[in-house]
Scaffold this active site. Sequence first.
Site: not given
Ligand code: AMP
Length: 222
Positions: A172, A89, A128, A161, A14
Amino acid sequence: MTVLVLLGAPGAGKGTQAALLAEELGIPNIATGDLFRAAVRDGSAIGLEARRFMERGQLVPDDITIRMLLGRFDQPDAKAGAILDGFPRNGAQAKALDDALAERGEAVDLAPLIEVDSEEIFRRMSGRWLCRDAGHVYNETSNPPAVEGVCDIDGSPLYQREDDKPETVRARLHLQLASLQEVIDHYASTGILRRVKGQQPIDDVFRDLLVVVQDGAASSDA
Ligand code: AMP
């Protein structure tokens, strides 16, 4: 304004496709994860609120996330639209986004889904390995080291990890796919979901995405 919501499981490609589309369409790619990381770095009020959730690997509450996203939409570079990556999400966020955009007389135009089979996603996520000395990243399938268990660059041993171990990844992934399904169902019900085959070379996925986006634009003009 054109709002595209790019959907796909973690590891479906993505981020890569969102960047390519943003360049092609001349609209920004907005990744909520990046916005949160920047807010934390800047020490802004939203960053302070978001940090404790991010540190625990939890989703930041919807009201904070939507507020941040709408703030980003108000930046001049997003006047013509944006590509969303990492938002919504879950089903509740998809509904909240529709409501927030409707208040501004806007709507999500299209939700392209990069489809990758869940076993393939599991392989991509669980293969990974990192090197002990410098954290160089390898993947068993897409980027294996020349010698198993040894870093090509500095010769240090590779390790996994805790987060990347198969049983953790599976648990997950199960949760993430359930939330993604809610989002898919939401956009299928509003008629703007478009499926693109994700198990092809990056350029081919991109070509198919462009077809879907251009068709979407044509049908909304009709
Ligand atoms: P990511 O880089 O998309 O994995 O996001 C890193 C962190 O940002 C996630 O673990 C959440 O804590 C927060 N986050 C990102 N996108 C969202 C979302 N759509 N809703 C809530 N938290 C988000």
